[in-house]
Design an enzyme around this catalytic site. Structure first.
Site, PDB file in Angstrom:
ATOM      1  N   SER A 143       0.849  -1.187   0.000  1.00 37.73           N
ATOM      2  CA  SER A 143       0.000   0.000   0.000  1.00 37.73           C
ATOM      3  C   SER A 143       0.887   1.241   0.000  1.00 37.73           C
ATOM      4  O   SER A 143       2.023   1.208   0.491  1.00 37.73           O
ATOM      5  CB  SER A 143      -0.890   0.009   1.249  1.00 37.73           C
ATOM      6  OG  SER A 143      -1.512   1.268   1.425  1.00 37.73           O
ATOM      7  N   TYR A 156      -1.889  -0.186  10.880  1.00 36.29           N
ATOM      8  CA  TYR A 156      -2.012  -0.600   9.480  1.00 36.29           C
ATOM      9  C   TYR A 156      -0.837  -0.098   8.642  1.00 36.29           C
ATOM     10  O   TYR A 156      -0.209  -0.874   7.914  1.00 36.29           O
ATOM     11  CB  TYR A 156      -3.320  -0.084   8.888  1.00 36.29           C
ATOM     12  CG  TYR A 156      -3.437  -0.356   7.395  1.00 36.29           C
ATOM     13  CD1 TYR A 156      -3.742  -1.624   6.923  1.00 36.29           C
ATOM     14  CD2 TYR A 156      -3.228   0.664   6.464  1.00 36.29           C
ATOM     15  CE1 TYR A 156      -3.836  -1.876   5.560  1.00 36.29           C
ATOM     16  CE2 TYR A 156      -3.316   0.424   5.110  1.00 36.29           C
ATOM     17  CZ  TYR A 156      -3.615  -0.852   4.660  1.00 36.29           C
ATOM     18  OH  TYR A 156      -3.687  -1.103   3.305  1.00 36.29           O
TER      19      TYR A 156
END
Length: 262
Positions: A143, A156
């Site tokens: 990501s 995260y």
């Protein structure tokens, strides 16, 4: 279950989003598949559709990968069925949004288990299997959050930073072998990730900027086959990552905190 002419691609988190789109893209190219995800019903429906449309074998293993010992079950499943595996797509993962101190610890630890530990476990278990192929591939779905700290997505973004660092090092170590390792880091993708993470407001705002999962999957598979080391899809995402390198960290983190504020 084995097909003699082509090795299988193992895809985790295959029932939804990017993982599902990667399954379709690889099936379109004639690759037999091993599909792993929690939802048995969705996996079976996916498998039936892939086999009907592309005539490839698509075996399924309904399994919660976040449970201890799940990765070993995947490896045992592969060995029990004498499958040649030439591709490992580490896609399974999720996000938890909110202030770290107010978020349930069990959710944060579960996210760390799935986003990091399962990827490491499966990579370690499958490298000996992949190395038996003349050419094999590991594709780790990361990501753009890997490139900066993100308040309210603290754990995260940290797990994705781990994925990025691990993939870079693994690629270097496996360079003398037949295994190519690629890190693919998309930004916002229209997969329902934001809603599942509890980011409903951002989900509505990000609809204008979301990339589509099929588009992202094609780019990811192309990057893998081209043996790219690190790919960020989308011009805006590339600019944002490079801005993180040039601008002060405090400014980047304050901006991110304003976007993802509770």
């Amino acid at each position: 279950m084995g097909e003699k002419n082509k090795p299988y691609a193992l895809i985790t988190g295959a029932s939804k989003g990017i993982g599902k789109s990667i399954a379709y893209e690889l099936a379109r190219q004639g690759c037999p598949l091993l599909l792993v995800a929690r939802s048995e019903q969705e996996l079976k429906a996916l498998s039936e559709d892939l086999q009907l449309k592309y005539g490839i074998n698509a075996a399924v293993l309904p399994l919660d990968l976040s449970v201890n010992g799940a990765s070993q079950k995947v490896a045992d499943w592969i060995k029990a069925n004498s499958c040649r595996v030439g591709f490992l797509v580490n896609n399974a993962g999720y996000g938890v949004w909110g202030d770290f101190s107010r978020s349930a610890l069990i959710d944060q630890l579960g996210m760390m288990q799935l986003n990091m530990n399962v990827m490491v476990e499966l990579s370690h278990l499958l490298v000996p299997i992949l190395s038996q192929e003349k050419q094999a591939y590991i594709l780790n779905i990361c990501s753009t959050a890997a490139y900066q700290a993100v308040p309210t997505l603290a754990v995260y973004s940290a797990t994705k930073a781990f994925v990025l660092s691990f993939t870079r090092a693994l690629r270097f170590e496996l360079a003398p072998t037949s295994i190519s390792v690629t890190c693919f880091s998309p930004g916002p993708v229209d997969t329902g990730f934001a809603s599942r993470a509890g980011l409903d407001a951002l989900s509505k705002m990000a609809q204008k900027f979301n990339m589509q999962p099929d588009e992202v999957a094609k780019m990811a598979v192309k990057a893998m086959f081209n043996k790219k080391s690190e790919v960020i899809p989308g011009f805006a995402n590339i600019i944002s990552v490079y801005a993180n390198r040039l601008l002060p960290k405090a400014f980047i983190e304050k901006t991110a905190a304003g976007i993802y504020k509770v």
